[in-house]
Design a protein around this motif. Structure first.
Motif, PDB file in Angstrom:
ATOM      1  N   TRP A 151       0.914  -1.253   0.010  1.00 27.78           N
ATOM      2  CA  TRP A 151       0.105   0.009  -0.006  1.00 27.78           C
ATOM      3  C   TRP A 151       0.981   1.287  -0.077  1.00 27.78           C
ATOM      4  O   TRP A 151       0.654   2.167   0.840  1.00 27.78           O
ATOM      5  CB  TRP A 151      -1.101   0.052   1.192  1.00 27.78           C
ATOM      6  CG  TRP A 151      -1.881  -0.985   1.205  1.00 27.78           C
ATOM      7  CD1 TRP A 151      -1.950  -2.367   0.534  1.00 27.78           C
ATOM      8  CD2 TRP A 151      -3.150  -0.989   1.833  1.00 27.78           C
ATOM      9  NE1 TRP A 151      -3.363  -2.998   0.764  1.00 27.78           N
ATOM     10  CE2 TRP A 151      -3.773  -2.369   1.645  1.00 27.78           C
ATOM     11  CE3 TRP A 151      -3.821  -0.027   3.052  1.00 27.78           C
ATOM     12  CZ2 TRP A 151      -5.079  -2.543   2.252  1.00 27.78           C
ATOM     13  CZ3 TRP A 151      -5.252  -0.394   3.241  1.00 27.78           C
ATOM     14  CH2 TRP A 151      -5.652  -1.494   3.190  1.00 27.78           C
ATOM     15  N   LEU A 152       1.883   1.389  -0.962  1.00 28.61           N
ATOM     16  CA  LEU A 152       2.779   2.456  -1.077  1.00 28.61           C
ATOM     17  C   LEU A 152       2.181   3.590  -1.506  1.00 28.61           C
ATOM     18  O   LEU A 152       1.364   3.884  -2.475  1.00 28.61           O
ATOM     19  CB  LEU A 152       3.881   2.070  -1.970  1.00 28.61           C
ATOM     20  CG  LEU A 152       5.127   2.629  -1.608  1.00 28.61           C
ATOM     21  CD1 LEU A 152       5.967   2.400  -0.257  1.00 28.61           C
ATOM     22  CD2 LEU A 152       6.267   2.158  -3.001  1.00 28.61           C
ATOM     23  N   TYR A 153       2.525   4.971  -0.773  1.00 26.52           N
ATOM     24  CA  TYR A 153       1.972   6.185  -1.437  1.00 26.52           C
ATOM     25  C   TYR A 153       3.008   7.022  -1.238  1.00 26.52           C
ATOM     26  O   TYR A 153       3.888   6.847  -0.351  1.00 26.52           O
ATOM     27  CB  TYR A 153       0.608   6.673  -0.928  1.00 26.52           C
ATOM     28  CG  TYR A 153       1.013   6.780   0.784  1.00 26.52           C
ATOM     29  CD1 TYR A 153       1.053   8.174   1.185  1.00 26.52           C
ATOM     30  CD2 TYR A 153       0.706   5.994   1.973  1.00 26.52           C
ATOM     31  CE1 TYR A 153       1.446   8.412   2.729  1.00 26.52           C
ATOM     32  CE2 TYR A 153       0.884   6.188   2.980  1.00 26.52           C
ATOM     33  CZ  TYR A 153       1.197   7.462   3.234  1.00 26.52           C
ATOM     34  OH  TYR A 153       1.337   7.640   4.823  1.00 26.52           O
ATOM     35  N   SER A 154       3.010   8.265  -1.480  1.00 23.70           N
ATOM     36  CA  SER A 154       3.930   9.362  -1.572  1.00 23.70           C
ATOM     37  C   SER A 154       3.540  10.611  -1.984  1.00 23.70           C
ATOM     38  O   SER A 154       2.344  10.778  -2.341  1.00 23.70           O
ATOM     39  CB  SER A 154       5.304   9.004  -2.550  1.00 23.70           C
ATOM     40  OG  SER A 154       5.007   9.240  -3.562  1.00 23.70           O
ATOM     41  N   PHE A 160      -3.039   6.467  -4.121  1.00 22.81           N
ATOM     42  CA  PHE A 160      -4.363   6.318  -3.454  1.00 22.81           C
ATOM     43  C   PHE A 160      -4.623   7.715  -2.786  1.00 22.81           C
ATOM     44  O   PHE A 160      -5.663   8.370  -2.979  1.00 22.81           O
ATOM     45  CB  PHE A 160      -4.357   5.336  -2.330  1.00 22.81           C
ATOM     46  CG  PHE A 160      -5.722   4.873  -1.717  1.00 22.81           C
ATOM     47  CD1 PHE A 160      -6.836   4.687  -2.422  1.00 22.81           C
ATOM     48  CD2 PHE A 160      -6.090   5.627  -0.430  1.00 22.81           C
ATOM     49  CE1 PHE A 160      -8.131   4.186  -1.833  1.00 22.81           C
ATOM     50  CE2 PHE A 160      -7.297   5.362   0.153  1.00 22.81           C
ATOM     51  CZ  PHE A 160      -8.376   4.753  -0.555  1.00 22.81           C
ATOM     52  N   VAL A 161      -3.612   8.211  -2.061  1.00 19.88           N
ATOM     53  CA  VAL A 161      -3.915   9.426  -1.338  1.00 19.88           C
ATOM     54  C   VAL A 161      -4.193  10.701  -2.119  1.00 19.88           C
ATOM     55  O   VAL A 161      -5.188  11.445  -2.069  1.00 19.88           O
ATOM     56  CB  VAL A 161      -2.612   9.821  -0.454  1.00 19.88           C
ATOM     57  CG1 VAL A 161      -2.564  10.869   0.338  1.00 19.88           C
ATOM     58  CG2 VAL A 161      -2.376   8.744   0.762  1.00 19.88           C
ATOM     59  N   ALA A 226      -8.702   6.089   3.614  1.00 22.67           N
ATOM     60  CA  ALA A 226      -9.782   7.128   2.985  1.00 22.67           C
ATOM     61  C   ALA A 226     -10.160   8.126   3.756  1.00 22.67           C
ATOM     62  O   ALA A 226     -10.146   9.357   3.672  1.00 22.67           O
ATOM     63  CB  ALA A 226     -10.730   6.546   1.861  1.00 22.67           C
ATOM     64  N   THR A 227     -10.696   7.759   5.043  1.00 24.46           N
ATOM     65  CA  THR A 227     -11.338   8.393   5.853  1.00 24.46           C
ATOM     66  C   THR A 227     -10.422   9.323   6.497  1.00 24.46           C
ATOM     67  O   THR A 227     -10.548  10.535   6.661  1.00 24.46           O
ATOM     68  CB  THR A 227     -12.121   7.410   6.808  1.00 24.46           C
ATOM     69  OG1 THR A 227     -13.207   6.719   6.376  1.00 24.46           O
ATOM     70  CG2 THR A 227     -12.788   8.279   8.066  1.00 24.46           C
TER      71      THR A 227
END
Length: 288
Positions: A151-154, A160-161, A226-227
């Motif tokens: 679940w990588l984000y940056s 996703f973010v 998401a919340t």
């Protein structure tokens, strides 16, 4: 130490650039397409020789999970052949390699965090090609390790973010899956861990085995994730929980992707932040 960072323009590569100043002992050399194609063995060997590369952090990967189902050839070329080329190049110079892998090597049917010794059962083309890439490192004589993440984000690229932030501004309600569980992982934290591991000259990086797990601490569903994005950004968008069956995709996703990080934390003495704290840090970076 001269360290090649492949896939340098992606999420992890970009975050490595942002934190490189904290690791003065490493001279980082960044490469991505079209300057370096890891699928071209001669190009990889030439690049390593010309730049005196002593270690590689392989952030390059074919990560389009659904597209991989229709383009298995390209996925295999990048996720398998490319890794073999890097392994051979580092073997030639007695170098080191950190290869980034994924929770998709597991089928997601456990209910307690996956450790490094758990049986792998890859899901789909993406998971299978990433597992083959792992084996290229695991079965080599190289001082190399595989780091599985999830679940990588940056602050960079598509993730996703950033998608939730955009949709949260455009909509009053959003449907998000609640029956897939994992841990949101800030690429900035993984970047720091990779550089810290290579900065430790006292021990072989693979002294405790060639496979490690890394994610932020804690557990969440995509709904929880998401919340949190909406609350941190103070967006007036209601997140509604839905089931996987209500959101069909071409590729299957693991329902449970929580990773046990004990081995990495103990062996490399790395402290890992709670996922919500790192999410706030990333969003602050995005909004600055």
């Amino acid at each position: 130490m001269n360290v090649l960072v492949t896939g340098a323009n992606g999420q992890l590569g970009s975050e490595i650039k942002d934190c490189q100043h904290q690791f003065k002992a490493l001279n980082l050399v960044y490469a991505d397409l079209p300057d370096l194609d890891i699928c071209n063995e001669d190009a990889v060997n030439t690049f390593v020789t010309i730049n005196g590369i002593e270690a590689v952090i392989n952030c390059a990967a074919y990560t389009a999970v659904d597209k991989a189902e229709e383009d298995a050839e390209t996925a295999k070329k990048v996720n398998v052949e490319g890794v073999f080329n890097l392994v051979k190049a580092m073997e030639n110079v007695n170098g080191k390699l950190i290869h980034i892998s994924t929770d998709y090597v597991f089928d997601g049917k456990k209910s307690i965090p996956y450790n490094e010794e758990d049986t792998v059962r890859p899901i789909g083309v993406y998971g299978n090609t990433k597992r083959e890439g792992e084996l290229a490192v695991i079965n080599s004589s190289l001082e190399g390790i595989v780091i599985r993440t999830t679940w990588l984000y940056s602050a960079y690229g598509n993730n996703f973010v950033k998608t939730m932030m955009r949709l949260g501004k455009e909509n009053k309600k959003l449907n998000v899956l609640f029956d897939q569980t994992g841990t949101p992982t800030f690429a900035g934290d993984l970047a720091s861990a990779c550089l810290a591991i290579l900065s430790n000259e006292q021990n072989r990086i693979d002294k405790a085995g060639k496979v490690y797990h890394f994610s932020n601490e804690g557990v969440a569903s995509w709904y929880d994730f998401a919340t949190a994005v909406m609350k941190i950004n103070k967006l007036d968008c209601e997140v509604l929980p839905i089931e996987t069956k209500d959101y069909p995709t071409l590729a299957q996703r693991p329902h449970y992707s929580v990773l046990n990080k004990t081995k990495l934390k103990k062996n490399f003495e790395i402290t890992i932040p709670y996922w919500r704290d790192s999410l706030e840090k990333c969003i602050q970076k995005l909004n600055s």
